[in-house]
Design a protein around this motif. Sequence first.
Motif, mmCIF file in Angstrom:
data_model
loop_
_atom_site.group_PDB
_atom_site.id
_atom_site.type_symbol
_atom_site.label_atom_id
_atom_site.label_comp_id
_atom_site.label_asym_id
_atom_site.label_seq_id
_atom_site.Cartn_x
_atom_site.Cartn_y
_atom_site.Cartn_z
ATOM 1 N N MET A 25 0.835 -1.211 0.000
ATOM 2 C CA MET A 25 0.000 0.000 0.000
ATOM 3 C C MET A 25 0.864 1.254 0.000
ATOM 4 O O MET A 25 0.546 2.234 -0.678
ATOM 5 N N ARG A 28 2.041 1.618 -3.620
ATOM 6 C CA ARG A 28 0.962 1.831 -4.599
ATOM 7 C C ARG A 28 0.297 3.191 -4.446
ATOM 8 O O ARG A 28 -0.069 3.823 -5.436
ATOM 9 N N TYR A 29 0.140 3.661 -3.223
ATOM 10 C CA TYR A 29 -0.602 4.907 -2.993
ATOM 11 C C TYR A 29 0.290 6.063 -2.555
ATOM 12 O O TYR A 29 -0.187 7.039 -1.983
ATOM 13 N N ARG A 32 -0.687 9.707 -2.798
ATOM 14 C CA ARG A 32 -1.804 10.242 -2.016
ATOM 15 C C ARG A 32 -1.688 9.982 -0.516
ATOM 16 O O ARG A 32 -2.215 10.739 0.288
ATOM 17 N N GLN A 162 -5.993 -9.488 -8.626
ATOM 18 C CA GLN A 162 -6.571 -8.256 -9.169
ATOM 19 C C GLN A 162 -7.836 -7.831 -8.444
ATOM 20 O O GLN A 162 -8.058 -6.643 -8.219
ATOM 21 N N ILE A 165 -6.737 -6.115 -5.337
ATOM 22 C CA ILE A 165 -6.160 -4.811 -5.676
ATOM 23 C C ILE A 165 -7.265 -3.805 -5.981
ATOM 24 O O ILE A 165 -7.244 -2.669 -5.474
ATOM 25 N N ASP A 166 -8.239 -4.201 -6.779
ATOM 26 C CA ASP A 166 -9.344 -3.301 -7.130
ATOM 27 C C ASP A 166 -10.119 -2.879 -5.886
ATOM 28 O O ASP A 166 -10.484 -1.712 -5.731
ATOM 29 N N ASP A 169 -8.032 -0.462 -3.875
ATOM 30 C CA ASP A 169 -8.070 0.857 -4.525
ATOM 31 C C ASP A 169 -9.339 1.615 -4.129
ATOM 32 O O ASP A 169 -9.296 2.808 -3.805
ATOM 33 N N VAL A 172 -9.159 2.736 -0.416
ATOM 34 C CA VAL A 172 -8.260 3.890 -0.248
ATOM 35 C C VAL A 172 -8.935 5.162 -0.757
ATOM 36 O O VAL A 172 -8.870 6.209 -0.102
ATOM 37 N N ASN A 173 -9.600 5.092 -1.890
ATOM 38 C CA ASN A 173 -10.341 6.261 -2.386
ATOM 39 C C ASN A 173 -11.415 6.688 -1.386
ATOM 40 O O ASN A 173 -11.586 7.883 -1.120
#
Length: 188
Positions: A25, A28-29, A32, A162, A165-166, A169, A172-173
């Motif tokens: 994480m 990947r992020y 942000r 995947q 991961i999706d 994502d 996190v958003n």
Amino acid sequence: MAIKVKAIIGSTSSTSYNLKLVEYMRNRYADRLDIVPVLINDLEMFSIDIENQPPANVQAFKDDVKDSDAVLFAVPEYNFSIPGALKNAIDWLSRGGRLELQKKPGFIVGASMGVFGSIRAQLHLREILSNPALAPALLPGNEVYVGSVHEKINEAGELTDQATIDFLDAVVNNFIAFYEKTKGTVNA
């Protein structure tokens, strides 16, 4: 500017999948979230006898968590609950006159080799964190239970599933939007 997140790693294992998930994480992020893992491996056991004069490493831990915009708990499941070391760390954060977690935006992730991830541990963690002396502003819903994690993280520490991961994502958003709504309530 990235949100400064301290990630409390609930496992003390040198091969912790929860630490690997947080490191994934972190990478990947990074644009942000500035995620910094916080290890609890060497914290002395909490005692009321020393709560107002904690050992140096405990005070450093408390200061580290306080010096963040948000907190992330990465929790494994041990015997259907959270590890004792994580409970000890939380006890330190809730005592000694300084409430480092109170109203701090946060969220929880958990990974386990079992198929259910860390469902029961996260339920217990949410119950513990509901204590008014702790009371971080936790992202509602959005539970991240990474089950069979050993089949979803490769040797390089990269998440390979995947669907996971999706979902991560999306969480996190959702957390970033939640943070923006709640950041005014964070203790200064």
